[in-house]
Design an enzyme around this catalytic site. Structure first.
Site, PDB file in Angstrom:
ATOM      1  N   ALA A 155       8.650   1.355 -10.664  1.00 57.71           N
ATOM      2  CA  ALA A 155       9.119   2.680 -10.204  1.00 57.71           C
ATOM      3  C   ALA A 155       8.285   3.803 -10.806  1.00 57.71           C
ATOM      4  O   ALA A 155       8.211   3.949 -12.025  1.00 57.71           O
ATOM      5  CB  ALA A 155      10.585   2.859 -10.588  1.00 57.71           C
ATOM      6  N   TYR A 207      -1.487  11.667 -13.764  1.00 55.76           N
ATOM      7  CA  TYR A 207      -0.942  10.352 -13.400  1.00 55.76           C
ATOM      8  C   TYR A 207      -1.394   9.283 -14.405  1.00 55.76           C
ATOM      9  O   TYR A 207      -0.579   8.531 -14.952  1.00 55.76           O
ATOM     10  CB  TYR A 207      -1.402   9.995 -11.984  1.00 55.76           C
ATOM     11  CG  TYR A 207      -1.184   8.546 -11.605  1.00 55.76           C
ATOM     12  CD1 TYR A 207       0.092   8.051 -11.359  1.00 55.76           C
ATOM     13  CD2 TYR A 207      -2.265   7.664 -11.497  1.00 55.76           C
ATOM     14  CE1 TYR A 207       0.280   6.714 -11.024  1.00 55.76           C
ATOM     15  CE2 TYR A 207      -2.082   6.338 -11.156  1.00 55.76           C
ATOM     16  CZ  TYR A 207      -0.814   5.866 -10.919  1.00 55.76           C
ATOM     17  OH  TYR A 207      -0.629   4.549 -10.595  1.00 55.76           O
ATOM     18  N   PHE A 261      -6.211  -2.044 -10.065  1.00 53.31           N
ATOM     19  CA  PHE A 261      -7.176  -1.156  -9.434  1.00 53.31           C
ATOM     20  C   PHE A 261      -6.567  -0.782  -8.071  1.00 53.31           C
ATOM     21  O   PHE A 261      -5.355  -0.565  -8.018  1.00 53.31           O
ATOM     22  CB  PHE A 261      -8.570  -1.801  -9.473  1.00 53.31           C
ATOM     23  CG  PHE A 261      -9.135  -1.693 -10.888  1.00 53.31           C
ATOM     24  CD1 PHE A 261      -8.478  -2.293 -11.968  1.00 53.31           C
ATOM     25  CD2 PHE A 261     -10.251  -0.936 -11.158  1.00 53.31           C
ATOM     26  CE1 PHE A 261      -8.936  -2.134 -13.286  1.00 53.31           C
ATOM     27  CE2 PHE A 261     -10.728  -0.781 -12.457  1.00 53.31           C
ATOM     28  CZ  PHE A 261     -10.068  -1.378 -13.520  1.00 53.31           C
ATOM     29  N   ARG A 299     -11.747  15.664  -3.990  1.00 57.74           N
ATOM     30  CA  ARG A 299     -10.312  15.777  -4.300  1.00 57.74           C
ATOM     31  C   ARG A 299     -10.183  15.823  -5.821  1.00 57.74           C
ATOM     32  O   ARG A 299     -10.854  15.060  -6.522  1.00 57.74           O
ATOM     33  CB  ARG A 299      -9.591  14.545  -3.726  1.00 57.74           C
ATOM     34  CG  ARG A 299      -8.089  14.620  -3.739  1.00 57.74           C
ATOM     35  CD  ARG A 299      -7.471  13.392  -3.082  1.00 57.74           C
ATOM     36  NE  ARG A 299      -7.671  12.183  -3.872  1.00 57.74           N
ATOM     37  CZ  ARG A 299      -7.191  10.980  -3.539  1.00 57.74           C
ATOM     38  NH1 ARG A 299      -6.497  10.834  -2.416  1.00 57.74           N
ATOM     39  NH2 ARG A 299      -7.408   9.941  -4.298  1.00 57.74           N
TER      40      ARG A 299
HETATM   41  N1  LIG Z   1      -0.838   1.524  -4.954  1.00 56.19           N
HETATM   42  C1  LIG Z   1      -1.822   1.384  -5.853  1.00 56.19           C
HETATM   43  O1  LIG Z   1      -3.014   1.308  -5.489  1.00 56.19           O
HETATM   44  C2  LIG Z   1      -1.516   1.306  -7.323  1.00 56.19           C
HETATM   45  C3  LIG Z   1      -2.580   1.087  -8.210  1.00 56.19           C
HETATM   46  C4  LIG Z   1      -2.310   1.046  -9.586  1.00 56.19           C
HETATM   47  C5  LIG Z   1      -1.009   1.141 -10.048  1.00 56.19           C
HETATM   48  N2  LIG Z   1       0.012   1.327  -9.154  1.00 56.19           N
HETATM   49  C6  LIG Z   1       1.376   1.405  -9.683  1.00 56.19           C
HETATM   50  O2  LIG Z   1       2.139   0.380  -9.055  1.00 56.19           O
HETATM   51  C7  LIG Z   1       3.504   0.785  -8.905  1.00 56.19           C
HETATM   52  C8  LIG Z   1       3.936   0.573  -7.474  1.00 56.19           C
HETATM   53  O3  LIG Z   1       3.056   1.292  -6.599  1.00 56.19           O
HETATM   54  P1  LIG Z   1       3.258   1.250  -5.012  1.00 56.19           P
HETATM   55  O4  LIG Z   1       1.940   1.472  -4.377  1.00 56.19           O
HETATM   56  O5  LIG Z   1       4.066   0.068  -4.643  1.00 56.19           O
HETATM   57  O6  LIG Z   1       4.101   2.579  -4.820  1.00 56.19           O
HETATM   58  P2  LIG Z   1       5.434   2.843  -3.961  1.00 56.19           P
HETATM   59  O7  LIG Z   1       5.631   4.327  -3.932  1.00 56.19           O
HETATM   60  O8  LIG Z   1       5.353   2.124  -2.668  1.00 56.19           O
HETATM   61  O9  LIG Z   1       6.546   2.158  -4.868  1.00 56.19           O
HETATM   62  C9  LIG Z   1       7.181   2.820  -5.939  1.00 56.19           C
HETATM   63  C10 LIG Z   1       8.662   2.646  -5.752  1.00 56.19           C
HETATM   64  O10 LIG Z   1       9.349   3.236  -6.859  1.00 56.19           O
HETATM   65  C11 LIG Z   1      10.475   3.953  -6.364  1.00 56.19           C
HETATM   66  N3  LIG Z   1      10.782   4.970  -7.378  1.00 56.19           N
HETATM   67  C12 LIG Z   1      10.015   6.009  -7.774  1.00 56.19           C
HETATM   68  N4  LIG Z   1      10.613   6.682  -8.753  1.00 56.19           N
HETATM   69  C13 LIG Z   1      11.798   6.067  -8.998  1.00 56.19           C
HETATM   70  C14 LIG Z   1      12.861   6.287  -9.902  1.00 56.19           C
HETATM   71  N5  LIG Z   1      12.849   7.328 -10.750  1.00 56.19           N
HETATM   72  N6  LIG Z   1      13.914   5.451  -9.882  1.00 56.19           N
HETATM   73  C15 LIG Z   1      13.964   4.403  -9.014  1.00 56.19           C
HETATM   74  N7  LIG Z   1      12.983   4.150  -8.125  1.00 56.19           N
HETATM   75  C16 LIG Z   1      11.909   4.969  -8.121  1.00 56.19           C
HETATM   76  C17 LIG Z   1      10.045   4.480  -5.023  1.00 56.19           C
HETATM   77  O11 LIG Z   1      11.128   4.789  -4.171  1.00 56.19           O
HETATM   78  C18 LIG Z   1       9.196   3.330  -4.487  1.00 56.19           C
HETATM   79  O12 LIG Z   1       9.983   2.406  -3.763  1.00 56.19           O
HETATM   80  C19 LIG Z   1       3.554   2.231  -9.380  1.00 56.19           C
HETATM   81  O13 LIG Z   1       4.039   2.254 -10.697  1.00 56.19           O
HETATM   82  C20 LIG Z   1       2.096   2.681  -9.330  1.00 56.19           C
HETATM   83  O14 LIG Z   1       1.835   3.686 -10.281  1.00 56.19           O
HETATM   84  C21 LIG Z   1      -0.215   1.417  -7.803  1.00 56.19           C
HETATM   85  O1  LIG Z   2      -8.284  10.535   3.199  1.00 53.37           O
HETATM   86  C1  LIG Z   2      -8.851  10.110   2.186  1.00 53.37           C
HETATM   87  C2  LIG Z   2      -8.139   9.450   1.138  1.00 53.37           C
HETATM   88  C3  LIG Z   2      -8.847   9.020   0.026  1.00 53.37           C
HETATM   89  N1  LIG Z   2     -10.185   9.224  -0.066  1.00 53.37           N
HETATM   90  C4  LIG Z   2     -10.927   8.745  -1.233  1.00 53.37           C
HETATM   91  O2  LIG Z   2     -10.769   7.345  -1.311  1.00 53.37           O
HETATM   92  C5  LIG Z   2     -10.767   6.914  -2.673  1.00 53.37           C
HETATM   93  C6  LIG Z   2      -9.516   6.103  -2.933  1.00 53.37           C
HETATM   94  O3  LIG Z   2      -8.405   6.994  -2.860  1.00 53.37           O
HETATM   95  P1  LIG Z   2      -6.886   6.497  -2.769  1.00 53.37           P
HETATM   96  O4  LIG Z   2      -6.765   5.448  -1.728  1.00 53.37           O
HETATM   97  O5  LIG Z   2      -6.029   7.712  -2.630  1.00 53.37           O
HETATM   98  O6  LIG Z   2      -6.648   5.776  -4.181  1.00 53.37           O
HETATM   99  P2  LIG Z   2      -6.871   6.311  -5.669  1.00 53.37           P
HETATM  100  O7  LIG Z   2      -6.809   7.790  -5.768  1.00 53.37           O
HETATM  101  O8  LIG Z   2      -8.127   5.641  -6.170  1.00 53.37           O
HETATM  102  O9  LIG Z   2      -5.591   5.768  -6.430  1.00 53.37           O
HETATM  103  C7  LIG Z   2      -4.990   4.507  -6.182  1.00 53.37           C
HETATM  104  O10 LIG Z   2      -5.545   3.567  -7.060  1.00 53.37           O
HETATM  105  C8  LIG Z   2      -5.313   3.841  -8.429  1.00 53.37           C
HETATM  106  C9  LIG Z   2      -5.991   2.749  -9.253  1.00 53.37           C
HETATM  107  O11 LIG Z   2      -7.378   2.828  -9.129  1.00 53.37           O
HETATM  108  C10 LIG Z   2      -3.812   3.861  -8.663  1.00 53.37           C
HETATM  109  O12 LIG Z   2      -3.517   4.100  -9.995  1.00 53.37           O
HETATM  110  C11 LIG Z   2      -3.138   4.912  -7.805  1.00 53.37           C
HETATM  111  O13 LIG Z   2      -1.727   4.846  -7.978  1.00 53.37           O
HETATM  112  C12 LIG Z   2      -3.472   4.633  -6.370  1.00 53.37           C
HETATM  113  O14 LIG Z   2      -2.931   5.688  -5.578  1.00 53.37           O
HETATM  114  C13 LIG Z   2     -10.842   8.197  -3.514  1.00 53.37           C
HETATM  115  O15 LIG Z   2     -12.182   8.424  -3.867  1.00 53.37           O
HETATM  116  C14 LIG Z   2     -10.404   9.290  -2.556  1.00 53.37           C
HETATM  117  O16 LIG Z   2     -10.968  10.553  -2.811  1.00 53.37           O
HETATM  118  C15 LIG Z   2     -10.894   9.853   0.963  1.00 53.37           C
HETATM  119  O17 LIG Z   2     -12.106  10.048   0.883  1.00 53.37           O
HETATM  120  N2  LIG Z   2     -10.189  10.265   2.058  1.00 53.37           N
END
Ligand SMILES: NC(=O)c1ccc[n+]([C@@H]2O[C@H](COP(=O)([O-])OP(=O)(O)OC[C@H]3O[C@@H](n4cnc5c(N)ncnc54)[C@H](O)[C@@H]3O)[C@@H](O)[C@H]2O)c1
Ligand SMILES: O=c1ccn([C@@H]2O[C@H](COP(=O)(O)OP(=O)(O)O[C@H]3O[C@H](CO)[C@@H](O)[C@H](O)[C@H]3O)[C@@H](O)[C@H]2O)c(=O)[nH]1
Length: 329
Positions: free
Chosen positions: A75, A143, A171, A288
């Site tokens: 979460a 973040y 990642f 960004r």
């Molecule tokens: N998506 C990525 O690329 C990525 C990369 C690195 C780390 N992470 C981490 O992985 C985890 C999951 O990411 P995701 O992509 O599945 O995101 P997501 O937004 O799909 O999942 C997060 C979930 O947490 C819930 N949530 C948020 N705050 C809450 C709270 N206070 N109480 C209860 N529920 C809450 C949201 O409703 C959601 O269902 C996160 O901690 C994120 O930081 C994601």
């Molecule tokens: O419309 C878009 C969206 C993204 N980007 C670029 O694509 C790359 C990837 O971006 P994005 O998919 O938003 O992922 P990140 O910002 O790299 O972050 C993700 O990956 C991280 C780990 O590397 C996690 O911690 C974060 O939660 C997750 O959102 C970045 O350079 C962005 O600037 C674009 O150029 N155009």
């Protein structure tokens, strides 16, 4: 049966992990406030509690009423760019929320926790091609800071003997369950691959490239994309690792999860055009805020100590699985 509390289990990575846990014989209780998750992502036969990790009374009730053996904690708020604009929301939910969860866990004597950390803890490292776990932590966005603060809490609490914790530094999560049961449904969507696929399906008129002047071969940011099912399997391995410890001394370690291959924004766009057989407009924009130029993992530690191996390392496979899920939505 071992029962795992899954805060954030209705989200993208959490819902895939709940399915992997089921396959491995674990029972899951999902706690999610649905701020970004979806009830429809949760497998029907798992228990779902709608609520917030910052609600201490609710956590006490859950830990009292259910026999919870471990926690896998997803979460959080997740968008690095948004965290630059609204840092306090990220510190409050990600760091404050986890503090509340850890206080409840330690008071109820629940020791094992697997935590969703991130590549964002590394920030921009100048001299290395791939990032290993022991590099200095230099987040360049709130973040990443909010997640690194949690890792420090886990490390320090484990040192007292009160917790056994693994931080998994993912990642860029990508792809989708190949069977199409669940997928990436962020709203609003900010992630590159689903946005590119929206351009491919005509749901958006173009894809924006944020920054073309980075010091990378094609000028755009490079990321290490890791299939969500490979992340899910790593959670099962990490949980099994903690449960096998049988120690009461306290354990903490952190593991990177990536494939070790970096792909630029332009390479992702080319992959999407190839996989979907479509063409769409690409618009170059400024950078960004909060984006490091390059994030690529050295995941040898997870391979060695958790016995983890990604099954879907190909970018085209990740894009194809995401496309299967997203094309008709
Ligand atoms: N998506 C990525 O690329 C990525 C990369 C690195 C780390 N992470 C981490 O992985 C985890 C999951 O990411 P995701 O992509 O599945 O995101 P997501 O937004 O799909 O999942 C997060 C979930 O947490 C819930 N949530 C948020 N705050 C809450 C709270 N206070 N109480 C209860 N529920 C809450 C949201 O409703 C959601 O269902 C996160 O901690 C994120 O930081 C994601
Ligand atoms: O419309 C878009 C969206 C993204 N980007 C670029 O694509 C790359 C990837 O971006 P994005 O998919 O938003 O992922 P990140 O910002 O790299 O972050 C993700 O990956 C991280 C780990 O590397 C996690 O911690 C974060 O939660 C997750 O959102 C970045 O350079 C962005 O600037 C674009 O150029 N155009």
């Amino acid at each position: 049966m071992t029962t795992v509390l899954i805060p954030g289990g209705a989200g993208f990575i959490g819902s895939h992990t709940v399915r992997a846990l089921q396959t491995s014989g674990f029972e899951s209780i999902i706690l999610d406030n649905l701020s970004n998750g979806h009830k429809s992502s949760i497998p029907e036969n798992s228990l779902f509690i709608e609520g917030d990790i910052q609600n201490r009374a609710l956590l006490d009730e859950i830990f009292t009423q259910h026999k919870i053996d471990a926690v896998i904690h997803f979460a959080a708020f997740i968008e690095a760019g948004e965290s630059v604009v609204n840092p306090l929301a990220f510190y409050s939910n990600n760091t404050g929320g986890t503090l509340c969860l850890l206080e409840a866990m330690t008071e109820h004597g629940i020791r094992p926790i697997v935590f969703s950390s991130t590549a964002a803890v590394y920030g921009q490292q100048e001299t290395v091609a791939t990032l290993s776990e022991d590099l200095p932590k230099k987040p360049i966005n709130p973040y990443g800071e909010s997640k690194w603060a949690v890792e420090c809490m886990l490390r320090d609490t484990a040192a007292t003997g009160a917790l056994d914790a693994i931080a998994l530094r993912y990642f860029n999560a990508a792809g989708s369950d190949p069977e199409g049961k669940t997928g990436e449904l962020h709203d609003p969507e900010t992630h590159l691959i689903p946005l590119v696929l929206q351009a491919a399906s005509g749901k958006r008129s173009s894809i924006k490239v944020f920054g073309t002047d980075y010091g990378t071969p094609d000028g755009t940011c490079i990321r290490d994309y890791i299939h969500v099912c490979d992340l899910a399997s790593a959670h099962v391995k990490a949980l099994e690792h903690l449960l096998a410890l049988g120690s009461t001394k306290g354990f903490y370690d952190a593991f990177n999860l990536g494939t070790g291959n970096g792909f630029s924004v332009r390479a992702v766009i080319e992959s999407a055009k190839r996989v979907t057989g479509t063409d769409f407009a690409v618009v170059e924009e400024g950078r960004r805020a909060g984006d490091p130029a390059v994030l690529v993992a050295d995941s040898s530690k997870a391979r060695k100590h958790l016995g983890w191996e990604p099954l879907y390392p190909s970018l085209d496979d990740m894009v194809a699985h995401a496309w299967n899920f997203l094309k008709d939505r």
